[in-house]
Design an enzyme around this catalytic site. Structure first.
Site, PDB file in Angstrom:
ATOM      1  N   LYS A  46       9.578 -10.955  -5.584  1.00  0.00           N
ATOM      2  CA  LYS A  46       8.394 -11.442  -5.873  1.00  0.00           C
ATOM      3  C   LYS A  46       8.983 -12.839  -6.840  1.00  0.00           C
ATOM      4  O   LYS A  46       8.586 -13.677  -7.251  1.00  0.00           O
ATOM      5  CB  LYS A  46       8.130 -10.687  -7.159  1.00  0.00           C
ATOM      6  CG  LYS A  46       7.405  -9.607  -6.424  1.00  0.00           C
ATOM      7  CD  LYS A  46       5.993  -9.943  -5.670  1.00  0.00           C
ATOM      8  CE  LYS A  46       5.265  -8.626  -5.239  1.00  0.00           C
ATOM      9  NZ  LYS A  46       4.259  -9.519  -4.247  1.00  0.00           N
ATOM     10  N   SER A 269      10.449   0.222  -1.601  1.00  0.00           N
ATOM     11  CA  SER A 269       9.378  -0.392  -0.426  1.00  0.00           C
ATOM     12  C   SER A 269      10.759  -0.887   0.425  1.00  0.00           C
ATOM     13  O   SER A 269      10.098  -1.356   1.581  1.00  0.00           O
ATOM     14  CB  SER A 269       9.011  -1.536  -0.790  1.00  0.00           C
ATOM     15  OG  SER A 269       9.445  -2.223  -1.430  1.00  0.00           O
TER      16      SER A 269
END
Length: 326
Positions: A46, A269
């Site tokens: 991110k 994830s």
């Protein structure tokens, strides 16, 4: 004058390593690699998204230190990426998180100087509650800017570079890309690069069993980072060759197996992509090259995935396989 260029530590965003995985999911005559996004300075993929969404606004002077306020909904990692950038450029940041966000992520946000608001709705749609609160804040605060990672095309554009790095490292030959899905930005950016460069790469979307992105949720979702309570506009279903759903328990087992076999402490994830590869292993042709995008580090999951007491409370005894030593 501040030009918005990523100097200092921000100059290290991107160019993360591609690491061979030789033990966690051994498949005969198939090479498996992990794109290790935890080596970005903020610890996750991110960072790329945050930089791409803010850089233009800073360059143009629309975001002004001491006056502008950045407001965003996040499950943790994007907030940390934004907090890092806002600290560097002297911008105020308000992050709206929910009760599923890990304590480590909240502590990191505050350490960077961000204001953290935690929403706890009575219903089950945590994403909707976060977005509703962001809209309230943007309406009320003067000079507020909402990057809106769920709809901002710059989110996806950031990950065309992620895909370019993978393809370059493998000399242009990649057969399968496993990508966990939340906002859809990484998935969309990689898909756009695959299409624009005429690659034959099959894109495998990895989603949580408790997510509504690709199906009706089949369980409550405890682990943040992948999945969502609705399908974000950036998700490009048509570009996906395969969709694999992973339960929280499968995610936990895969994360722990990854540590035992590869000595890689990765986030939820990342474990989801490992679990997805295990599910598809018998269908991957010999000679293939597979890449799993590992979005973040496992340090933010020490109180959940890697906590024996937390795991036992929610899943019981999860011991499955012994470490593979070669």
């Amino acid at each position: 004058m501040n030009t918005g260029e990523p100097g200092g530590v921000l100059a290290t965003i991107g160019r993360t390593p591609l690491v061979a995985l030789e033990r966690v999911v051994p498949i005969a005559d198939v090479r498996v690699f992990a794109k290790m996004e935890k080596f970005n300075p903020g610890g996750s993929v991110k960072d790329r998204t945050a930089l791409h969404m803010l850089r233009g606004k800073i360059r143009s002077g629309e975001l002004v230190p001491g006056r502008s306020v950045v407001v965003e909904s996040t499950s943790g990692n994007l907030g940390v990426g934004l907090a890092q950038l806002c600290a560097y450029f002297g911008l105020e940041l308000i992050c709206v998180v929910d009760t599923r966000t890990t304590a480590q992520s909240v502590a990191l946000l505050r350490a960077y100087g961000a204001t953290v608001e935690v929403v706890s709705p009575t219903g089950g749609d945590l994403l909707a509650a976060r977005i509703a609160r962001v809209r309230e804040l943007v309406t009320r605060l003067p000079d507020a800017f909402w990057p809106n990672q769920y709809e901002n095309p710059l989110n996806a554009a950031a990950h065309e570079q992620t895909m370019a790095e993978i393809v370059t490292a493998l000399d242009g030959r990649l057969d399968y890309l496993f990508c966990s899905v939340s906002t859809g930005g990484t998935l969309r950016g990689c898909a756009d690069y695959i299409r624009d460069h005429g690659l034959a790469t099959k894109l495998v979307a990895v989603d949580a069993a408790g997510s509504a992105i690709f199906h009706t949720p089949t369980e409550h979702r405890r682990i943040p980072g992948h999945g969502a309570g609705r399908r974000p506009p950036l998700v490009d279903v048509g570009a996906v060759s395969e969709i694999v759903h992973v339960t929280d328990l499968e995610c936990v087992r895969a994360c722990r197996l990854l540590v035992a076999r590869e000595a890689i402490l990765a986030g939820g994830s990342s474990g989801a992509t490992v679990s997805a590869l295990r599910k598809l292993r018998d269908r991957i042709p010999a000679g293939s090259r597979c890449v799993l995008v590992f979005p973040d580090d496992g340090n933010r999951y020490l109180d959940t995935i890697y906590s024996d007491s937390w795991v036992f409370e929610h899943f019981g005894d999860v011991r499955e396989e012994q470490p593979c030593v070669i």
